[in-house]
Design a protein around this motif. Structure first.
Motif, PDB file in Angstrom:
ATOM      1  N   ASN A 223      35.553 -45.423  47.930  1.00  0.00           N
ATOM      2  CA  ASN A 223      36.985 -45.285  47.663  1.00  0.00           C
ATOM      3  C   ASN A 223      37.234 -45.063  46.170  1.00  0.00           C
ATOM      4  OD1 ASN A 223      39.686 -45.151  48.447  1.00  0.00           O
ATOM      5  ND2 ASN A 223      40.025 -47.339  48.105  1.00  0.00           N
ATOM      6  N   TYR A 224      36.486 -44.108  45.622  1.00  0.00           N
ATOM      7  CA  TYR A 224      36.535 -43.817  44.190  1.00  0.00           C
ATOM      8  C   TYR A 224      37.214 -42.471  43.967  1.00  0.00           C
ATOM      9  CZ  TYR A 224      34.732 -42.755  39.475  1.00  0.00           C
ATOM     10  OH  TYR A 224      34.612 -42.437  38.156  1.00  0.00           O
ATOM     11  N   LYS A 225      38.122 -42.422  43.009  1.00  0.00           N
ATOM     12  CA  LYS A 225      38.791 -41.180  42.681  1.00  0.00           C
ATOM     13  C   LYS A 225      38.207 -40.614  41.398  1.00  0.00           C
ATOM     14  CE  LYS A 225      43.325 -39.044  42.016  1.00  0.00           C
ATOM     15  NZ  LYS A 225      44.794 -39.253  41.948  1.00  0.00           N
ATOM     16  N   PHE A 226      37.687 -39.408  41.484  1.00  0.00           N
ATOM     17  CA  PHE A 226      37.069 -38.794  40.318  1.00  0.00           C
ATOM     18  C   PHE A 226      38.099 -38.463  39.239  1.00  0.00           C
ATOM     19  CE2 PHE A 226      33.908 -37.454  43.585  1.00  0.00           C
ATOM     20  CZ  PHE A 226      32.793 -38.054  43.014  1.00  0.00           C
ATOM     21  N   PRO A 227      37.744 -38.743  37.983  1.00  0.00           N
ATOM     22  CA  PRO A 227      38.628 -38.308  36.895  1.00  0.00           C
ATOM     23  C   PRO A 227      38.412 -36.815  36.624  1.00  0.00           C
ATOM     24  CG  PRO A 227      36.664 -39.346  35.991  1.00  0.00           C
ATOM     25  CD  PRO A 227      36.569 -39.475  37.505  1.00  0.00           C
ATOM     26  N   THR A 228      39.355 -36.193  35.940  1.00  0.00           N
ATOM     27  CA  THR A 228      39.137 -34.804  35.522  1.00  0.00           C
ATOM     28  C   THR A 228      38.167 -34.804  34.342  1.00  0.00           C
ATOM     29  OG1 THR A 228      41.059 -34.940  34.074  1.00  0.00           O
ATOM     30  CG2 THR A 228      41.399 -33.994  36.271  1.00  0.00           C
ATOM     31  N   LEU A 229      37.511 -33.692  34.123  1.00  0.00           N
ATOM     32  CA  LEU A 229      36.569 -33.584  33.017  1.00  0.00           C
ATOM     33  C   LEU A 229      37.323 -33.451  31.697  1.00  0.00           C
ATOM     34  CD1 LEU A 229      34.025 -31.120  34.681  1.00  0.00           C
ATOM     35  CD2 LEU A 229      34.053 -33.619  34.745  1.00  0.00           C
ATOM     36  N   GLU A 230      36.585 -33.501  30.599  1.00  0.00           N
ATOM     37  CA  GLU A 230      37.216 -33.459  29.275  1.00  0.00           C
ATOM     38  C   GLU A 230      38.043 -32.196  29.060  1.00  0.00           C
ATOM     39  OE1 GLU A 230      34.279 -34.068  26.310  1.00  0.00           O
ATOM     40  OE2 GLU A 230      33.914 -36.171  26.838  1.00  0.00           O
ATOM     41  N   ASP A 231      37.620 -31.094  29.670  1.00  0.00           N
ATOM     42  CA  ASP A 231      38.361 -29.839  29.506  1.00  0.00           C
ATOM     43  C   ASP A 231      39.424 -29.658  30.594  1.00  0.00           C
ATOM     44  OD1 ASP A 231      36.683 -29.486  31.616  1.00  0.00           O
ATOM     45  OD2 ASP A 231      35.663 -27.713  30.844  1.00  0.00           O
ATOM     46  N   GLN A 232      39.743 -30.765  31.279  1.00  0.00           N
ATOM     47  CA  GLN A 232      40.773 -30.798  32.323  1.00  0.00           C
ATOM     48  C   GLN A 232      40.385 -30.012  33.584  1.00  0.00           C
ATOM     49  OE1 GLN A 232      43.461 -32.935  31.949  1.00  0.00           O
ATOM     50  NE2 GLN A 232      42.157 -33.440  30.185  1.00  0.00           N
ATOM     51  N   GLN A 233      39.100 -29.749  33.721  1.00  0.00           N
ATOM     52  CA  GLN A 233      38.615 -29.090  34.923  1.00  0.00           C
ATOM     53  C   GLN A 233      38.318 -30.136  35.998  1.00  0.00           C
ATOM     54  OE1 GLN A 233      38.282 -25.650  35.463  1.00  0.00           O
ATOM     55  NE2 GLN A 233      39.533 -25.708  33.592  1.00  0.00           N
ATOM     56  N   PRO A 234      38.376 -29.773  37.309  1.00  0.00           N
ATOM     57  CA  PRO A 234      38.072 -30.745  38.375  1.00  0.00           C
ATOM     58  C   PRO A 234      36.607 -31.180  38.320  1.00  0.00           C
ATOM     59  CG  PRO A 234      38.343 -28.528  39.270  1.00  0.00           C
ATOM     60  CD  PRO A 234      38.777 -28.466  37.850  1.00  0.00           C
ATOM     61  N   TRP A 235      36.349 -32.379  38.823  1.00  0.00           N
ATOM     62  CA  TRP A 235      35.018 -32.985  38.720  1.00  0.00           C
ATOM     63  C   TRP A 235      33.908 -32.124  39.288  1.00  0.00           C
ATOM     64  CZ3 TRP A 235      31.897 -34.040  42.917  1.00  0.00           C
ATOM     65  CH2 TRP A 235      32.499 -33.923  44.169  1.00  0.00           C
ATOM     66  N   TYR A 236      34.198 -31.389  40.378  1.00  0.00           N
ATOM     67  CA  TYR A 236      33.144 -30.634  41.055  1.00  0.00           C
ATOM     68  C   TYR A 236      32.690 -29.400  40.267  1.00  0.00           C
ATOM     69  CZ  TYR A 236      37.367 -28.168  42.618  1.00  0.00           C
ATOM     70  OH  TYR A 236      38.571 -27.509  42.646  1.00  0.00           O
ATOM     71  N   THR A 237      33.274 -29.157  39.102  1.00  0.00           N
ATOM     72  CA  THR A 237      32.813 -28.060  38.239  1.00  0.00           C
ATOM     73  C   THR A 237      31.879 -28.561  37.142  1.00  0.00           C
ATOM     74  OG1 THR A 237      34.731 -28.247  36.770  1.00  0.00           O
ATOM     75  CG2 THR A 237      34.931 -26.748  38.660  1.00  0.00           C
ATOM     76  N   CYS A 238      31.440 -29.814  37.254  1.00  0.00           N
ATOM     77  CA  CYS A 238      30.610 -30.388  36.191  1.00  0.00           C
ATOM     78  C   CYS A 238      29.256 -29.701  36.053  1.00  0.00           C
ATOM     79  CB  CYS A 238      30.424 -31.895  36.393  1.00  0.00           C
ATOM     80  SG  CYS A 238      29.596 -32.372  37.924  1.00  0.00           S
ATOM     81  N   PHE A 239      28.803 -29.002  37.107  1.00  0.00           N
ATOM     82  CA  PHE A 239      27.545 -28.257  37.031  1.00  0.00           C
ATOM     83  C   PHE A 239      27.765 -26.742  37.014  1.00  0.00           C
ATOM     84  CE2 PHE A 239      26.014 -32.105  39.578  1.00  0.00           C
ATOM     85  CZ  PHE A 239      25.663 -32.794  38.432  1.00  0.00           C
ATOM     86  N   GLY A 240      28.997 -26.334  36.809  1.00  0.00           N
ATOM     87  CA  GLY A 240      29.303 -24.909  36.779  1.00  0.00           C
ATOM     88  C   GLY A 240      30.669 -24.634  37.363  1.00  0.00           C
ATOM     89  N   ASP A 241      31.450 -23.803  36.696  1.00  0.00           N
ATOM     90  CA  ASP A 241      32.819 -23.565  37.166  1.00  0.00           C
ATOM     91  C   ASP A 241      32.900 -22.564  38.318  1.00  0.00           C
ATOM     92  OD1 ASP A 241      32.292 -21.194  35.887  1.00  0.00           O
ATOM     93  OD2 ASP A 241      33.706 -21.512  34.238  1.00  0.00           O
ATOM     94  N   ASP A 242      31.735 -22.113  38.801  1.00  0.00           N
ATOM     95  CA  ASP A 242      31.735 -21.196  39.946  1.00  0.00           C
ATOM     96  C   ASP A 242      31.685 -21.943  41.272  1.00  0.00           C
ATOM     97  OD1 ASP A 242      29.159 -22.084  39.268  1.00  0.00           O
ATOM     98  OD2 ASP A 242      28.202 -20.375  40.251  1.00  0.00           O
TER      99      ASP A 242
END
Length: 255
Positions: A223-242
């Motif tokens: 029940n954890y909510k991911f924070p946005t990344l430093e560049d305000q991108q969603p968490w699932y782009t942490c390994f690539g924005d594609d």
């Protein structure tokens, strides 16, 4: 490694050979459990065991389960992975342990012969049992020959491609550079990665996406909510924005 097409998953070589999808899944779980305990017995790292399982999955998508000895091939894949990762042991030890574990496996299968979906347990494996296990010289020599032959066959089937990338390294990247600073979540995600090795998602999706799917499962579990990344991108782009959330959800479903 070149990824396979999802259509090949939907119509596997096993199903073409008359094995139902549920039975194929059960047979795969059975051999992966055997391989896991086999690797643990030799105190191999999790990554090395996973590498052996990955190799087995590659092989198993080319030959029907009806046409090869799953446990022998699985053990040989662990043997091969141990050498790749520089954890070599004499083949005599691997074959003796295989015979010991195989004996336990057969005993449980005989007892549960009427349960088509029974998955053996290896909780009774011990160092003392291994040392007490008797194997004659002829059986030992036969197994050593089979291991060597199977290893050669495995290498041919995978095209001698041993450049194996696993999703665990992406979780390690997060641990070293805490993009998602929650140790408990990462531990749960690691457990989901272990579960994913019982499936063949590694043949169809990139390791980074599988790691993201494990994180997604862990977030739901904790029940954890991911924070946005430093560049305000969603968490699932942490390994690539594609990477899209739809792709992550697709892999999450298949794990």
């Amino acid at each position: 490694m070149k990824l396979m097409l999802l259509e090949e998953w939907a119509d596997s070589i096993h199903q073409k050979d008359g094995i139902s999808k549920d039975k194929e899944r059960q047979m795969r779980f059975e051999v992966v459990s055997f391989m896991t305990y086999y690797g643990i017995f030799f105190k191999l790292p999790q990554i090395t065991i996973a590498k052996g399982i990955h190799i087995f999955h590659q092989v198993s998508m080319q030959i029907s389960f009806k046409k090869f000895d799953r446990l022998l091939y699985g053990a040989s894949c662990i043997f091969l992975a141990s050498k790749l990762d520089d954890y070599p042991k004499p083949i005599k030890e691997f074959t003796r342990a295989f015979d010991y574990m195989h004996t336990i496996h057969k005993k449980q299968m005989v007892i549960n012969v009427n349960n088509a979906y029974f998955e053996p347990s290896y909780s009774e494996i011990s160092e003392e049992g291994y040392k007490a296990h008797k194997i004659d010289s002829k059986r030992q020599a036969e197994l050593e020959e089979k291991f060597c032959g199977t290893e050669c066959e495995v290498l041919k089937l995978i095209g001698y491609d041993l450049a194996i990338e696993l999703p665990y390294q992406y979780l390690d990247m997060i641990k070293k550079n805490p993009i998602i600073p929650d140790a408990a979540l990462l531990k749960v995600a690691n457990n989901f990665l272990n579960d994913s090795m019982r499936t063949i998602v590694c043949l169809y999706y990139e390791p980074r996406v599988i790691a993201l799917a494990a994180l997604n499962l862990a977030s739901n579990f904790c029940n954890y909510k991911f924070p946005t990344l430093e560049d305000q991108q969603p968490w699932y782009t942490c390994f690539g924005d594609d990477v899209t959330i739809e792709l992550v959800e697709e892999v999450t479903f298949n794990i």
